[in-house]
Design an enzyme around this catalytic site. Structure first.
Site, short mmCIF file in Angstrom:
data_model
loop_
_atom_site.label_atom_id
_atom_site.label_comp_id
_atom_site.label_asym_id
_atom_site.label_seq_id
_atom_site.Cartn_x
_atom_site.Cartn_y
_atom_site.Cartn_z
N GLY A 200 1.04 -1.24 -0.04
CA GLY A 200 -0.38 0.19 0.30
C GLY A 200 0.52 1.33 -0.46
O GLY A 200 -0.25 1.79 0.04
N LYS B 137 2.97 2.37 -2.35
CA LYS B 137 2.65 3.47 -3.51
C LYS B 137 1.65 3.84 -3.72
O LYS B 137 1.08 4.33 -4.85
CB LYS B 137 3.07 2.36 -4.85
CG LYS B 137 4.81 1.90 -4.48
CD LYS B 137 5.29 0.77 -6.01
CE LYS B 137 6.99 0.49 -5.40
NZ LYS B 137 6.70 -0.62 -4.44
N ASP C 107 -5.51 -6.18 -5.55
CA ASP C 107 -4.84 -7.29 -5.50
C ASP C 107 -5.01 -8.34 -4.79
O ASP C 107 -6.61 -8.72 -4.66
CB ASP C 107 -4.17 -6.59 -3.80
CG ASP C 107 -2.67 -7.90 -3.68
OD1 ASP C 107 -1.69 -7.09 -4.41
OD2 ASP C 107 -2.68 -8.95 -2.66
N ARG D 150 -4.26 -8.47 2.46
CA ARG D 150 -4.08 -7.63 1.71
C ARG D 150 -3.81 -6.05 1.65
O ARG D 150 -3.40 -4.91 1.76
CB ARG D 150 -2.73 -7.85 1.37
CG ARG D 150 -1.35 -8.63 1.59
CD ARG D 150 -1.00 -9.48 0.76
NE ARG D 150 0.17 -8.69 -0.27
CZ ARG D 150 1.85 -8.31 -0.11
NH1 ARG D 150 1.93 -8.56 1.01
NH2 ARG D 150 2.18 -7.73 -0.79
N ASP E 277 -7.76 -11.03 -9.16
CA ASP E 277 -6.11 -11.59 -9.52
C ASP E 277 -5.94 -10.70 -11.17
O ASP E 277 -6.86 -10.26 -11.99
CB ASP E 277 -6.29 -12.94 -11.03
CG ASP E 277 -5.13 -13.89 -11.42
OD1 ASP E 277 -4.32 -12.89 -11.25
OD2 ASP E 277 -5.15 -14.69 -11.48
N ASP F 273 4.14 -3.28 -10.12
CA ASP F 273 4.98 -3.05 -9.34
C ASP F 273 5.23 -4.99 -9.09
O ASP F 273 3.99 -5.35 -7.94
CB ASP F 273 4.77 -2.63 -7.87
CG ASP F 273 6.02 -2.98 -7.75
OD1 ASP F 273 7.54 -2.68 -7.67
OD2 ASP F 273 6.10 -2.59 -5.56
N CYS G 34 10.97 -5.83 -7.20
CA CYS G 34 12.53 -5.50 -6.18
C CYS G 34 13.61 -6.61 -6.40
O CYS G 34 13.94 -6.92 -5.61
CB CYS G 34 12.59 -5.21 -5.21
SG CYS G 34 10.88 -5.55 -4.12
#
Length: 331
Positions: free
Chosen positions: A100, A102, A120, A125, A148, A206, A268
């Site tokens: 959360g 971003k 999400d 989450r 999804d 992301d 990342c």
């Protein structure tokens, strides 16, 4: 850190002993926050609104944190958001919204204009995202869907408008497969779009990855068990599965992007397999996609990826966590 991961870092040209500060994004009131957390804030000169603090400083118990004046987000993650170049009135999709940070920054940049859709696959989450948005009073233009990201298909329309465009049979069928709406901000509905305008102006993908670019994430395996590190981060079969998921997320995000819109793909991970390789696969099947320069990156402490116009942040170059960024425009 275990030998296997130290070897992995060495292969990617990183020294695990490099100091990485902790980064925060704040609302106005620096002197009050410094007194509250008993720490001097160091301005990040290349990223507006960001400050660094020593990694041992805990902000969760501070008054500033509880009152929604401060939240933790790595500077490289902030750069990924800024790469989208959000403009007033944009309709933005965050396809992998949790946890959360971003999403909050996107909402902050949009202000009271446009709309923000967060998606999400994990309900708990996404519920945490809802709590964070409300805590920082950024929820008015947001809507959140449990879905999804590889198959999410709801365009930036209000639910009422979306339903009215379908026949009764189509609505009945769609109801069974429609993403679960868990939050709808009072100004998040979009009206008046013509068919040719449908699609999001900006999309952030992301993507789920092995998180091997975050030393802090890897250090959690000290508590989770180092044996699980091999399975969840270093195992080639795990990476292959993720590559497929990442390509699907990128492909679907691009499908939902309007012509002329921009998409940012980021992870990342330090590996080329989860970054450059995925981008190359994507371009091989999407002739209407084109890589775009990130103009602001001229002043950022990052390096080019293997593919021209892509960016890489890492601890040694940037004093941030590892992050890959590719900005794509739909022709």
């Amino acid at each position: 850190l275990p030998v296997a991961f130290l070897d992995f870092l060495k292969e990617n040209g990183l020294d695990p002993s490099i100091y990485i500060p902790r980064y925060i994004r704040i609302k106005p009131g620096i002197p009050e926050i410094e007194a509250d957390i008993n720490c001097k804030l160091k301005k990040v000169v290349w990223l507006s609104g960001f400050y660094s603090i020593p990694p041992q400083i805990q902000i969760a118990s501070s008054k500033a944190y509880r009152q929604g004046m401060i939240y933790g987000i790595d500077a490289a993650s902030g750069a990924a958001v800024l790469s989208l170049n959000i403009s007033p009135g944009d309709h933005v999709l965050d396809l992998c919204a949790a946890p959360g940070a971003k999403l909050c920054m996107l909402a902050d940049l949009l202000g009271s204009s446009g709309s923000l859709t967060g998606v999400d696959v994990a309900r708990h989450r996404l519920a945490a995202c809802r709590t964070i948005l409300q805590k920082y009073a950024l929820e008015d233009c947001c809507r959140l869907f449990v879905a999804d990201g590889t198959s999410f298909s709801l365009l930036p329309l209000s639910l009422k408008e979306w339903s009215s465009r379908k026949s009764w049979k189509e609505r009945k069928k769609a109801k069974k497969t429609r993403p679960e709406l868990i939050f709808y901000g009072r100004h998040s509905g979009v009206v008046g779009l013509t068919k040719s305008e449908l699609g999001y102006d900006k999309v952030l993908v992301d993507a789920e990855c092995t998180h091997d670019g975050s030393i802090r994430h890897i250090q959690k395996f000290e508590y989770w068990g180092w044996k699980t590190l091999q399975r969840r981060v270093l195992d080639a079969e795990r990476t292959d599965t993720l590559n497929h998921l990442q390509l699907q997320l990128l492909t679907n995000g691009f499908r939902l992007l309007k012509v002329g819109g921009s998409l940012v793909y980021s992870t990342c991970s330090l590996t080329e397999a989860q970054n450059e390789d995925v981008v190359e696969q994507f371009f091989s099947i999407n002739p209407s996609a084109e890589l775009q320069e990130v103009d602001a990156a001229k002043h950022w402490p990052c390096r080019s990826g293997r593919i021209p116009k892509t960016l890489r942040f890492d601890p040694s170059t940037s004093q941030t966590s590892g992050l890959f960024i590719a900005k794509i425009v739909k022709l």
